[in-house]
Enzyme design. Structure first.
Site, PDB file in Angstrom:
ATOM      1  N   LYS A  67       0.837  -1.200   0.000  1.00  8.86           N
ATOM      2  CA  LYS A  67       0.000   0.000   0.000  1.00  8.86           C
ATOM      3  C   LYS A  67       0.872   1.251   0.000  1.00  8.86           C
ATOM      4  O   LYS A  67       1.898   1.309   0.684  1.00  8.86           O
ATOM      5  CB  LYS A  67      -0.917  -0.027   1.229  1.00  8.86           C
ATOM      6  CG  LYS A  67      -1.972   1.083   1.272  1.00  8.86           C
ATOM      7  CD  LYS A  67      -2.892   0.873   2.472  1.00  8.86           C
ATOM      8  CE  LYS A  67      -3.963   1.937   2.576  1.00  8.86           C
ATOM      9  NZ  LYS A  67      -4.901   1.690   3.700  1.00  8.86           N
ATOM     10  N   SER A 141      -9.456   1.683   2.526  1.00 12.51           N
ATOM     11  CA  SER A 141      -8.587   2.502   1.710  1.00 12.51           C
ATOM     12  C   SER A 141      -7.531   1.678   0.978  1.00 12.51           C
ATOM     13  O   SER A 141      -6.860   2.174   0.070  1.00 12.51           O
ATOM     14  CB  SER A 141      -7.899   3.558   2.587  1.00 12.51           C
ATOM     15  OG  SER A 141      -7.123   2.951   3.609  1.00 12.51           O
ATOM     16  N   SER A 165     -10.085  -0.826   6.687  1.00 16.43           N
ATOM     17  CA  SER A 165      -9.458  -0.802   5.362  1.00 16.43           C
ATOM     18  C   SER A 165      -8.715  -2.072   5.010  1.00 16.43           C
ATOM     19  O   SER A 165      -8.363  -2.277   3.842  1.00 16.43           O
ATOM     20  CB  SER A 165      -8.496   0.394   5.269  1.00 16.43           C
ATOM     21  OG  SER A 165      -9.200   1.604   5.386  1.00 16.43           O
TER      22      SER A 165
END
Length: 566
Positions: A67, A141, A165
């Site tokens: 990420k 996210s 997330s």
């Protein structure tokens, strides 16, 4: 162990296949930064050489996406905001640990900017579309990480989880997401969203793969282990809310959730009811209360200065994220202390409700919105997605999200939530919920063939016998035991006899982990136009291999050869 490692597909082959897959799926919005291919292949060759020399690298050649708010050496850390980008001096500890075990980083992935959101659309790098239906959201996210795993580009991916997330994207893309106990995995080298709540999470297609990765990510906890009460003997104790407390869910989701409850009951679990109210009330506090002020502490000064400068701010800042962060600046301190007191009371109630239950079973989220629905009402849609996930870190709990079914041809997932440091216990229970997977076999795993007992030992059962689409060729490989190599050629192929087996998804993961070279797991196109995971062959293994396509069946080839020898 070395024999197992030597049988696995080479790291170089995995890297090349991943880049082919990136081109094939054509989803540029997944990535913020890809490492140069030549650099990644060189690292893969080093991994292969180390394994060949006898070094034990349990994750050798496993491909990893990270990420974009987690530091990767050589790539910019952006947190989804180009103007925020910086070049880290090295890998975040969690990345370094996976690489030390043999994992290879492909690149950094897109996210809801500053990890603020559960939708996967709040990014100047583009909205990340769902792996199964591009008209729908991927969930955020950690959107890019989840989709990279779901589309088969990487084996593992790192996300973060503050409000869900690491779980909502797993549910919406049909993969596994492990959200460990806070402090179990280091967050150094991670751009904070809410530093007191953030967790680094892992995505994988199967539970065993996710657990293996998490075992390398963890470290001695940054805080003292609690004195967990001794678990009384007996079946797993699972808490569930009454149906009316689940609220509005997408069509068919309540029934899919109830089926998961029945599946645990059928596995011997003791299912009991709890009042979900303290959990949902705390969930509403994460964004509607004073705790959102911690997001301003993380990046608020940067956002304010960027807005003050004007110009490029409107193109580099997501307006929804910027609004959430700037509004948090003006929350008074007394409101935070009021909310802390209320949260403490809710946590006490929640733990009392949980009692001696091993886990709380919930739908991971409430529905699967389209991109258009999120665009029309971004805040309300996001709030609904976090109804069941927002309270987990506020209450200092552990969680695991797993696929549970398909509803209207889209993934449906559930999660198990339990006390801090019960991560392994939750994974064991989650294993009871793993759905079946299909597997297409054409050779040594066919009924009556030497490797068929491997399938039977994993709990597999035969569904049907069919053929592939006429786009494959079959070769007799020089292996022990003898096995064929199925290779996609497009034109000039033939229909090849195929058995379709069903087996637990966890069993498919174990089969994949020990898959010998030159075999590889890919997607096999069947005669009826559907597709199923199946065994394919590395093209490099076809040198000196006999083309036996004209037999259209491995068994027919063996029978003919036996007749000739007799």
């Amino acid at each position: 162990m070395r024999q197992t490692e030597e049988r696995e597909m080479s790291a170089v082959t995995r890297v090349r296949a991943a880049h082919d897959r990136i081109a094939a799926v054509d989803r540029p919005e997944i990535w913020i930064g890809l490492r140069p291919r030549a650099q990644v292949e060189a690292e893969a060759r080093t991994i292969d050489a180390r394994v060949a020399a006898g070094e034990r690298l349990p994750l050798a050649g496993r491909l990893l996406a990270v990420k974009g708010n987690i530091d990767v050496a050589g790539l910019a850390t952006t947190a989804g905001c180009p103007a925020y980008a910086y070049r880290p001096e090295g890998d975040a500890p969690v990345v370094a640990r996976l690489r030390a075990a043999g994992a290879i980083v492909l690149g950094t992935t897109n996210l809801d900017q500053f990890a603020t959101g559960l939708v996967g659309t709040r990014s100047p790098y583009g909205a990340v579309r769902n792996a199964h239906d591009p008209s729908r959201i991927s969930g955020g996210s950690s959107s890019g990480s989840a989709v990279a795993v779901a589309l088969g580009i990487v084996d593992l991916a790192l996300g973060t989880d503050t409000a869900g997330s690491g779980r909502v994207p797993a549910a919406l893309n049909g993969i596994v997401g492990l959200k460990p106990t806070r402090g179990l995995v280091p967050t150094a080298g991670v751009v904070p969203a809410c530093a007191s709540l953030d967790c680094v999470t892992v995505f994988a297609r199967t539970l065993p793969e996710a657990e293996q990765a998490l075992s390398f990510m963890t470290a001695p906890p940054a805080r003292d282990l609690p004195a967990l009460p001794r678990r009384a003997p007996g079946p797993w104790r699972i808490a569930v809310p009454p149906r009316e407390q689940l609220g509005e869910l997408d069509e068919g989701w309540a029934q899919a959730y109830e089926a998961a409850v029945r599946q645990l009951e059928a596995a011997g679990a003791d299912v009991r009811t709890l009042d979900l109210t303290p959990f949902t009330e705390a969930s509403a506090m994460l964004y509607d209360g004073a705790f959102v002020a911690e997001r301003y502490t993380a990046v608020g000064d940067f956002v304010d200065k960027l807005i003050a400068r004007g110009g490029g701010a409107t193109t580099t800042l997501d307006p929804t994220v910027a609004g959430i962060i700037t509004r948090a600046r003006d929350i008074p301190a007394h409101r935070l202390f009021t909310d802390m007191g209320r949260l403490a009371a809710l946590r006490t109630r929640a733990l009392e409700e949980l009692g001696d239950a091993d886990a709380l079973l919930l739908p991971t989220t409430t529905g699967h919105p389209t991109l258009a629905e999120v665009s029309a009402d971004p805040l309300a849609t996001n709030a609904r997605l976090g109804r069941f996930t927002n309270s987990t870190n506020l209450f200092d709990l552990a969680a695991v999200a797993v696929p549970a079914a398909e509803v209207n041809s889209l993934p449906f997932g559930v999660m198990l939530i339990g006390p801090a440091f019960t991560d392994e216990r939750l994974a064991r229970i989650a294993g009871l919920l793993q759905p079946e997977a299909r597997l297409a076999v054409v050779g040594a795993h066919l009924t009556g063939q030497p490797l068929n007992p491997q399938l039977l030992a994993l709990g597999a059962h035969l569904d049907r016998t069919t053929t592939t689409a006429p786009v494959y060729r079959l070769h007799a490989l020089r292996t022990t035991p003898p096995k064929p190599g199925l290779v996609y050629v497009g034109e000039g192929g033939a229909e090849i006899e195929t058995e379709i087996w069903h087996l637990p998804a966890t069993g498919l993961g174990r089969l994949l982990a020990a898959l010998p070279r030159p075999m590889a797991l890919g997607t096999v196109e069947l005669a009826d136009g559907t597709r199923a995971p199946g065994f394919l062959c590395e093209p490099s293994a076809l040198q000196n291999a006999e083309d036996i396509t004209h037999h259209r069946s491995w068994r027919a080839y063996l029978s003919d050869r036996s007749g000739q020898e007799s």
